[in-house]
Design an enzyme around this catalytic site. Structure first.
Site, PDB file in Angstrom:
ATOM      1  CE  LYS A   1      -9.032  25.260   6.951  1.00  0.00           C
ATOM      2  NZ  LYS A   1      -8.303  25.668   5.739  1.00  0.00           N
TER       3      LYS A   1
HETATM    4  C1  LIG Z   1      -4.480  21.285   8.473  1.00  0.00           C
HETATM    5  C2  LIG Z   1      -4.321  22.758   8.542  1.00  0.00           C
HETATM    6  N1  LIG Z   1      -3.709  23.301   9.603  1.00  0.00           N
HETATM    7  C3  LIG Z   1      -3.556  24.638   9.733  1.00  0.00           C
HETATM    8  C4  LIG Z   1      -4.018  25.493   8.767  1.00  0.00           C
HETATM    9  C5  LIG Z   1      -3.800  26.967   8.938  1.00  0.00           C
HETATM   10  O1  LIG Z   1      -4.991  27.670   9.043  1.00  0.00           O
HETATM   11  P1  LIG Z   1      -4.961  29.277   8.950  1.00  0.00           P
HETATM   12  O2  LIG Z   1      -4.885  29.607   7.499  1.00  0.00           O
HETATM   13  O3  LIG Z   1      -6.229  29.709   9.588  1.00  0.00           O
HETATM   14  O4  LIG Z   1      -3.754  29.709   9.697  1.00  0.00           O
HETATM   15  C6  LIG Z   1      -4.668  24.991   7.646  1.00  0.00           C
HETATM   16  C7  LIG Z   1      -5.170  25.919   6.617  1.00  0.00           C
HETATM   17  O5  LIG Z   1      -5.658  25.592   5.595  1.00  0.00           O
HETATM   18  C8  LIG Z   1      -4.828  23.592   7.518  1.00  0.00           C
HETATM   19  O6  LIG Z   1      -5.444  23.076   6.465  1.00  0.00           O
END
Ligand SMILES: Cc1ncc(COP(=O)(O)O)c(C=O)c1O
Length: 385
Positions: free
Chosen positions: A183
């Site tokens: 990210k």
């Molecule tokens: C659009 C979206 N939502 C949620 C997430 C979930 O993030 P995390 O891995 O921090 O839970 C991601 C992860 O890549 C994502 O791309």
């Protein structure tokens, strides 16, 4: 095949190393003073009242939905063009994800198609600010008000995003951000849920740590043991001070990182402007884009290869690529459980077959960006019909 320009690499500096070392030698490794410091800096950055640090963005989305206690089978509207996390939290709350097709050009949930999917059982909308570009929050919030729906923003891609001058994180009921490894800023794994609602913030604090009273993380601290109380059946999704130590310094660099990515995006835009076999995504002038992902969509009818052959050719050239995303309704889970068909969400299906994400991160150099542009251009010439 050897990838020498990876799709993503985090940029971790001396400051992060020193802060992690300081935490390790402090003797306090889990949620504590560093997490608090990161939360305070983050809520200042977003301009919101409360920021609660978690081990993922998924956890934040889940808490935001779970806290409402909606009945099984009630519906939540979201986009098919997203990572499974967005809709997994709906499914895990035993609710029903109702997908709305995306808009051509931006790949964002199509605001014009949301209202027709609202039923008496609809409880919430989860807009995903895809790639860092904000959804049409005017329309979404108007619909939410009219039909009494909750808005939970999935801002995993959208740390720096603004919609009409308003920072993402201030427009919905709650917003969840991701600090996953690839990210815009990272803590390795991590997330932050933000809200202006005092009661919700209090509940998130409790829910993230087994449902035990909010300052329970201090229970082995220097001030000595005090009793804690369990208030609910909670989760274990708090952020540790080790992760927060990285976040504190990543956050300080967020504008510098964005500036570098913005320059690379401008280079990509110029490099692909005159390539008719490629479509680049539309960005609205009234919004500030977080530039999390740079996507090209191949015009397959003008090429002799399909998307996967193009991906292979990029990787054969040593360049890491990815696909964001093959839409949810095309995934085996949805086909098997909801009998979804490509024609149910034609625009998301179409893009799912022809999008490619290119490397975009501050650790790469301008020469790397030029190399990606030249490779894409050469492959397009090679595969041109
Ligand atoms: C659009 C979206 N939502 C949620 C997430 C979930 O993030 P995390 O891995 O921090 O839970 C991601 C992860 O890549 C994502 O791309």
């Amino acid at each position: 095949m050897k990838i020498d320009l990876p799709f993503h690499q985090s940029w971790i500096g001396e400051e992060e190393h020193l802060e992690v070392a300081d935490t390790l030698s402090s003797g306090w490794l889990t949620t504590g003073p560093k997490t608090k410091k990161f939360e305070e800096a983050f809520s200042d950055y977003i301009g919101c009242k409360h920021a609660i640090a978690l081990n993922s963005c998924t956890a934040g989305l889940n808490l935001a939905l779970e806290v409402q206690g909606f009945p099984d089978g009630d519906e939540v509207i979201t986009t098919p063009m997203t990572f499974p996390a967005t809709a997994n939290v709906i499914l895990l709350q035993r609710m029903k994800p109702v997908l709305v097709d995306i808009e051509s050009g931006t790949l964002l949930i199509d605001p014009k198609k949301i209202e027709e999917k609202i039923t008496p059982r609809t409880r919430a909308i989860i807009p995903v600010h895809f790639a860092g570009h904000p959804c049409d929050m005017d329309t979404i919030n108007t619909l939410a008000e009219r039909y009494n729906l909750l808005v939970i923003e999935d801002a995993a891609h959208a740390l720096e995003t603004k919609f009409k001058g308003k920072k993402v994180g201030n427009m919905g009921n709650t917003t969840s951000f991701s600090f996953y490894a690839n990210k815009n800023i990272t803590t390795g794994e991590g997330g932050m849920v933000v809200t202006d609602d005092d009661d919700l913030a209090e509940q998130f604090q409790t829910m993230r740590l087994q449902g035990i009273s909010r300052d329970a993380w201090k229970r082995y601290g220097k001030s000595g043991y005090t009793h804690w109380e369990q208030k609910m059946a909670g989760h274990k999704c708090n952020m540790s001070d080790i992760n927060a130590s990285i976040g504190i310094h990543q956050l300080k660099k967020i504008d510098t990182f964005l500036e570098i990515r913005r320059n690379y995006v401008a280079m990509y835009d110029r490099g692909f402007a005159d390539v008719p076999e490629l479509e680049t995504l539309i960005r609205h002038n009234d919004s500030d884009h977080a530039h999390h992902i740079y996507i090209i969509a191949l015009r397959l009818e003008q090429l002799t290869v399909d998307r996967d052959e193009f991906l292979d050719a990029m990787q054969e050239s040593g360049i890491g690529v990815a696909v964001h995303y093959i839409a949810l309704h095309l995934q085996p889970y949805y086909v098997e459980n909801f009998n979804t068909k490509p024609q149910d969400y034609p625009i998301a299906s179409n893009y799912s077959e022809r999008i490619v994400s290119l490397p975009l991160y501050p650790k790469m150099s301008e020469a790397d960006v030029e190399r990606v542009i030249n490779t894409v251009q050469d492959l397009i010439i090679k595969f041109r019909r």
